[in-house]
Design a protein around this motif. Structure first.
Motif, PDB file in Angstrom:
ATOM      1  N   ASN A 196     -38.264  83.483  31.591  1.00 32.89           N
ATOM      2  CA  ASN A 196     -37.293  82.507  31.105  1.00 32.89           C
ATOM      3  C   ASN A 196     -36.021  83.210  30.632  1.00 32.89           C
ATOM      4  O   ASN A 196     -36.074  84.318  30.090  1.00 32.89           O
ATOM      5  N   LYS A 197     -34.877  82.558  30.819  1.00 37.89           N
ATOM      6  CA  LYS A 197     -33.608  83.080  30.333  1.00 37.89           C
ATOM      7  C   LYS A 197     -33.407  82.681  28.874  1.00 37.89           C
ATOM      8  O   LYS A 197     -33.515  81.501  28.527  1.00 37.89           O
ATOM      9  N   VAL A 198     -33.128  83.653  28.032  1.00 35.74           N
ATOM     10  CA  VAL A 198     -32.791  83.412  26.624  1.00 35.74           C
ATOM     11  C   VAL A 198     -31.325  83.790  26.447  1.00 35.74           C
ATOM     12  O   VAL A 198     -30.967  84.969  26.517  1.00 35.74           O
ATOM     13  N   PHE A 199     -30.477  82.796  26.225  1.00 34.57           N
ATOM     14  CA  PHE A 199     -29.035  83.017  26.218  1.00 34.57           C
ATOM     15  C   PHE A 199     -28.546  83.485  24.855  1.00 34.57           C
ATOM     16  O   PHE A 199     -28.988  82.998  23.802  1.00 34.57           O
ATOM     17  N   GLY A 200     -27.615  84.449  24.881  1.00 38.19           N
ATOM     18  CA  GLY A 200     -26.942  84.897  23.675  1.00 38.19           C
ATOM     19  C   GLY A 200     -25.639  84.150  23.473  1.00 38.19           C
ATOM     20  O   GLY A 200     -25.282  83.241  24.247  1.00 38.19           O
ATOM     21  N   ILE A 201     -24.909  84.540  22.439  1.00 33.75           N
ATOM     22  CA  ILE A 201     -23.658  83.867  22.081  1.00 33.75           C
ATOM     23  C   ILE A 201     -22.533  84.892  22.072  1.00 33.75           C
ATOM     24  O   ILE A 201     -22.654  85.956  21.466  1.00 33.75           O
ATOM     25  N   THR A 258     -23.893  87.646  19.732  1.00 37.01           N
ATOM     26  CA  THR A 258     -24.623  88.813  20.228  1.00 37.01           C
ATOM     27  C   THR A 258     -23.825  89.692  21.195  1.00 37.01           C
ATOM     28  O   THR A 258     -24.232  90.817  21.465  1.00 37.01           O
ATOM     29  N   LEU A 259     -22.718  89.192  21.745  1.00 35.27           N
ATOM     30  CA  LEU A 259     -21.903  89.989  22.669  1.00 35.27           C
ATOM     31  C   LEU A 259     -20.430  89.730  22.378  1.00 35.27           C
ATOM     32  O   LEU A 259     -20.003  88.579  22.277  1.00 35.27           O
ATOM     33  N   LYS A 260     -19.670  90.801  22.238  1.00 33.23           N
ATOM     34  CA  LYS A 260     -18.241  90.638  21.999  1.00 33.23           C
ATOM     35  C   LYS A 260     -17.536  90.122  23.257  1.00 33.23           C
ATOM     36  O   LYS A 260     -17.970  90.403  24.372  1.00 33.23           O
ATOM     37  N   PRO A 261     -16.437  89.376  23.082  1.00 30.72           N
ATOM     38  CA  PRO A 261     -15.794  88.739  24.241  1.00 30.72           C
ATOM     39  C   PRO A 261     -15.016  89.685  25.140  1.00 30.72           C
ATOM     40  O   PRO A 261     -14.712  89.332  26.277  1.00 30.72           O
ATOM     41  N   LEU A 262     -14.685  90.889  24.668  1.00 22.48           N
ATOM     42  CA  LEU A 262     -13.828  91.781  25.442  1.00 22.48           C
ATOM     43  C   LEU A 262     -14.483  93.144  25.644  1.00 22.48           C
ATOM     44  O   LEU A 262     -15.248  93.625  24.797  1.00 22.48           O
ATOM     45  N   GLY A 290     -17.326 102.427  29.414  1.00 22.61           N
ATOM     46  CA  GLY A 290     -16.718 101.586  28.388  1.00 22.61           C
ATOM     47  C   GLY A 290     -16.313 102.366  27.157  1.00 22.61           C
ATOM     48  O   GLY A 290     -17.036 103.264  26.706  1.00 22.61           O
ATOM     49  N   LEU A 291     -15.154 102.011  26.598  1.00 21.53           N
ATOM     50  CA  LEU A 291     -14.642 102.659  25.400  1.00 21.53           C
ATOM     51  C   LEU A 291     -14.831 101.805  24.151  1.00 21.53           C
ATOM     52  O   LEU A 291     -14.755 102.328  23.034  1.00 21.53           O
ATOM     53  N   LEU A 292     -15.074 100.504  24.333  1.00 23.15           N
ATOM     54  CA  LEU A 292     -15.194  99.597  23.188  1.00 23.15           C
ATOM     55  C   LEU A 292     -16.654  99.279  22.895  1.00 23.15           C
ATOM     56  O   LEU A 292     -17.482  99.176  23.797  1.00 23.15           O
ATOM     57  N   ASN A 293     -16.950  99.110  21.607  1.00 28.15           N
ATOM     58  CA  ASN A 293     -18.253  98.601  21.208  1.00 28.15           C
ATOM     59  C   ASN A 293     -18.373  97.146  21.668  1.00 28.15           C
ATOM     60  O   ASN A 293     -17.482  96.334  21.426  1.00 28.15           O
ATOM     61  N   THR A 294     -19.462  96.805  22.353  1.00 24.57           N
ATOM     62  CA  THR A 294     -19.608  95.463  22.922  1.00 24.57           C
ATOM     63  C   THR A 294     -20.490  94.545  22.082  1.00 24.57           C
ATOM     64  O   THR A 294     -20.706  93.398  22.469  1.00 24.57           O
TER      65      THR A 294
END
Length: 219
Positions: free
Chosen positions: A137-142, A154-158, A182-186
């Motif tokens: 099952n898929k459990v979606f984050g925000i 749970t996940l940054k937009p950029l 990647g250079l940014l914390n996600t």
């Protein structure tokens, strides 16, 4: 509207916008597979234990502007699925992070068929979810930066990072390999000295829709 529907709709608009192209512009479509994971610093065991690579889809449109016979600028509009796998209490979990990725790269044409590309990318997160190997099952984050609300984001937009790649061209088709760091914390919870960054390698095939004039290099 679903993220992938928005993505394909944008591709169609870009395609018709460049229908009246100049002899300095080349358009192409590409598809391939990402092998992605995460690079962590002071992160919890949830991100580190049994961490592995996740294979997933990437596809998009590339636009190349020729500066001279040996140098050009490449930009893309991609729908790319990144993420990682890990082991949580004996259960294999796949974490998917879906992005719209827009790279900008310099392309050095080193021979008739081979080119080297390097530059940066900018990513916009559109979806995040987990799948384990038991329930499927898929459990979606925000997506967002807020950890105070319930449930927390749970996940940054950029996302932002560096890209390096090689391309080998045969007629209108090219085979490429790319590495993105990647250079940014996600993750919103990455404060206090911890960070989680995307790392992915990609193998893909590209097809040129429009080429430069025949007196220009075909790569």
């Amino acid at each position: 509207m679903e993220p992938k529907i928005k993505f394909y709709f944008t591709l169609v608009l870009i395609f018709f916008t460049f229908n009246l192209f100049s002899n300095k512009i080349k358009l192409g479509l590409h598809t391939g597979v990402n092998f992605s994971t995460i690079v962590t610093n002071n992160a919890s065991d949830d991100f580190n234990y049994g961490k592995g690579f996740l294979p997933a889809l990437s596809e998009g449109l590339n636009i190349e502007y020729l500066i001279n016979d040996e140098f050009s600028i490449v930009s893309e509009f991609n729908y790319s699925v990144k993420g990682y796998t890990n082991n949580q209490s004996g259960v294999r979990v796949r974490s998917y992070s879906n992005y719209i990725i827009i790279p900008f790269r310099a392309k050095i044409i080193s021979s008739e068929n081979l080119s080297i590309e390097f530059g940066s990318y900018f990513g916009i997160a559109v979806r995040e979810y987990l799948i384990n190997n038991l329930t499927k099952n898929k459990v979606f984050g925000i997506i967002g930066n807020n950890l105070i609300k319930e449930p927390p984001d749970t996940l940054k937009p950029l996302d932002f990072g560096l890209q390096f790649g090689l391309n080998y061209v045969i007629n209108k088709v090219s085979i490429g390999g790319f590495l993105s760091y990647g250079l940014l914390n996600t993750r919103p919870g990455g404060g206090g000295g911890s960070s989680i960054r995307n790392l992915s390698s990609q193998i893909r095939i590209s097809f040129n829709l429009f080429k430069f004039n025949s007196d220009e290099k075909n790569i």
